[in-house]
Design a protein around this motif. Structure first.
Motif, PDB file in Angstrom:
ATOM      1  N   GLY A   1       8.097   3.953  -2.534  1.00 25.62           N
ATOM      2  CA  GLY A   1       7.591   4.571  -3.760  1.00 25.62           C
ATOM      3  C   GLY A   1       7.238   3.534  -4.812  1.00 25.62           C
ATOM      4  N   GLY A   2       8.084   2.522  -4.969  1.00 27.46           N
ATOM      5  CA  GLY A   2       7.786   1.462  -5.923  1.00 27.46           C
ATOM      6  C   GLY A   2       6.520   0.707  -5.566  1.00 27.46           C
TER       7      GLY A   2
ATOM      8  N   ALA B   1       1.653   7.428   0.585  1.00 29.08           N
ATOM      9  CA  ALA B   1       0.429   7.125  -0.155  1.00 29.08           C
ATOM     10  C   ALA B   1      -0.650   8.168   0.122  1.00 29.08           C
ATOM     11  CB  ALA B   1      -0.078   5.727   0.203  1.00 29.08           C
ATOM     12  N   ALA B   2      -0.747   8.600   1.384  1.00 30.43           N
ATOM     13  CA  ALA B   2      -1.738   9.631   1.718  1.00 30.43           C
ATOM     14  C   ALA B   2      -1.384  10.972   1.077  1.00 30.43           C
ATOM     15  CB  ALA B   2      -1.821   9.786   3.239  1.00 30.43           C
ATOM     16  N   LEU B   3      -0.097  11.265   0.950  1.00 26.95           N
ATOM     17  CA  LEU B   3       0.329  12.555   0.424  1.00 26.95           C
ATOM     18  C   LEU B   3       0.234  12.628  -1.096  1.00 26.95           C
ATOM     19  CD1 LEU B   3       1.642  15.341   0.918  1.00 26.95           C
ATOM     20  CD2 LEU B   3       3.883  14.204   0.788  1.00 26.95           C
TER      21      LEU B   3
ATOM     22  N   ARG C   1      -4.523   8.111  -0.673  1.00 22.52           N
ATOM     23  CA  ARG C   1      -4.992   6.870  -0.057  1.00 22.52           C
ATOM     24  C   ARG C   1      -4.628   6.889   1.422  1.00 22.52           C
ATOM     25  NH1 ARG C   1      -6.571   1.795  -1.426  1.00 22.52           N
ATOM     26  NH2 ARG C   1      -6.361   2.211  -3.645  1.00 22.52           N
ATOM     27  N   ARG C   2      -5.588   7.174   2.270  1.00 26.37           N
ATOM     28  CA  ARG C   2      -5.338   7.262   3.698  1.00 26.37           C
ATOM     29  C   ARG C   2      -5.615   5.930   4.375  1.00 26.37           C
ATOM     30  NH1 ARG C   2      -7.288  12.147   2.082  1.00 26.37           N
ATOM     31  NH2 ARG C   2      -6.128  13.991   2.792  1.00 26.37           N
ATOM     32  N   ALA C   3      -4.715   5.549   5.239  1.00 32.38           N
ATOM     33  CA  ALA C   3      -4.869   4.297   5.983  1.00 32.38           C
ATOM     34  C   ALA C   3      -5.600   4.573   7.288  1.00 32.38           C
ATOM     35  CB  ALA C   3      -3.504   3.676   6.272  1.00 32.38           C
TER      36      ALA C   3
END
Length: 371
Positions: free
Chosen positions: A20-21, A87-89, A93-95
């Motif tokens: 999260g950080g 990050a996607a959720l 930002r999807r990898a």
């Protein structure tokens, strides 16, 4: 709940806090100016990221108190695995598939490497050893920072260099933390104050460098680099200076080398994925523009205005057409072969966005000679 189960739970929560950080740091890096790439102190979200990293570090230390190093450290490598879906959720930002493969390879390689490190009796470092380690660490971090500054035109390379420096700072901070913890088993001493100061400096440097590493490089590559370098550095110092060894003798050493290769391959995949994304962003630059409501629209390239060469100067074709409509005589450029300036007018305009080509316009005052 047993001590072992508690250490596992604390390690997982620590990894989530670190993830999260990292996500918050990456978002802050995207929206911060260049002057605040290391420490955007005026951003409340950055302080939230610092708090999450602090919580992750505290939980990691408590987990080490309840469980063995060979278990807690590999679980810390799950930070990158948690970060990608988070990050996607939360931020959309999807990898890509390459980033996922690289993250999994780096995590598996690191987990295998740390699981092969054997346990040993608690040892501390002497004062000369602490000075040597602190000086070497400071030199390595400064050198990587200078290299990152020199590579400012290559965001992906710069990010990996700064993330490596951050991982070294965090890893060596763990080394000094372990040293102080071993010293405190015999009672708190004022002689450990310099070591505590080194821990504070290295932890602060690690946070600032990790913040800078996310600028222009996405999330996956710098986070994976930091996640791998941090425990690997700590394990290397533990093997060389704390008397720790790999399990299973020569076989364990070979397996550890193989795990290191897998982890390095994962980092290469992550860096390659970011380089490809950077090239795609560069090629798409200027292809879209942002409207007033924040939506991206295709950029419209203005059509160059046609011009006419008259009297040695380019004048707008619209002026020439207006003059011709008014009944004035329109001539082209004066040349030595045409001192009266009766050369035809050439309009210089673009054709389908290509090169400018002259388009002659027949003067109505000129007489056509029939052969």
């Amino acid at each position: 709940m047993s001590a072992l189960a508690l250490s596992v739970v604390l390690s997982l929560v620590s990894a989530v806090a670190y993830a999260g950080g990292a996500i918050v740091q990456e978002r802050v890096a995207v929206s911060s100016p260049d002057a605040e790439q290391y420490a955007p102190l005026r951003r409340a979200s950055w302080w939230a990221a610092v708090a999450l990293n602090g919580l992750g570090g505290l939980l990691h230390v408590v987990a080490l108190a309840y469980g063995p190093l060979s278990l807690v450290q590999p679980l810390g490598a799950l930070t990158i695995v948690f970060a990608l879906p988070m990050a996607a959720l939360f931020v959309g930002r999807r990898a890509g598939a390459t980033a996922w493969r690289g993250a999994i390879m780096a995590t598996v390689g690191l987990a295998g490497l740390l699981s092969l490190v054997g346990a040993s009796d608690a040892q501390s470092l002497s004062t000369p050893q602490r000075i040597t380690v602190a000086v070497v660490t400071a030199g390595a971090v400064v050198a990587l920072m200078a290299a990152g500054r020199a590579a400012h035109r290559h965001p992906a390379v710069r990010s990996v260099l700064l993330a490596t420096a951050s991982g070294i700072a965090f890893g060596m901070s763990s080394v000094f933390t372990k040293t102080v913890a071993v010293d405190w088993t015999g009672g708190v001493s004022a002689a450990d104050v310099p070591s505590l100061a080194v821990i504070g400096v290295l932890a602060t440097a690690g946070i600032l460098l990790s913040q800078a590493s996310y600028r222009g490089a996405g999330l996956a590559a710098p986070l994976a680099t930091l996640t791998v370098v941090n425990p690997v550095v700590a394990a290397a110092v533990g093997i060389t200076m704390f008397g720790e060894t790999f399990r299973y003798g020569s076989t364990g050493t070979l397996l550890a080398l193989g795990c290191g290769v897998v982890a390095a391959g994962g980092l290469i995949l992550l860096t390659t994925e970011r380089l490809q994304a950077a090239r795609a962003e560069t090629s798409d630059a200027g292809a879209v523009e942002t409207s007033e409501d924040g939506l991206e629209e295709p950029a419209v390239t203005a059509e160059p205005e046609p011009v006419v060469l008259r009297k040695g100067a380019l004048v707008p074709a619209a002026d020439v057409l207006v003059a011709a409509a008014a009944g004035e005589t329109v001539h082209g450029d004066d040349t030595p072969d045409d001192p009266d300036g009766d050369a035809p007018v050439f309009f210089h305009g673009s054709l389908y966005g290509g090169a400018y080509i002259p388009m002659p316009v027949v003067d109505r005052h000129r007489v056509r000679v029939k052969s």
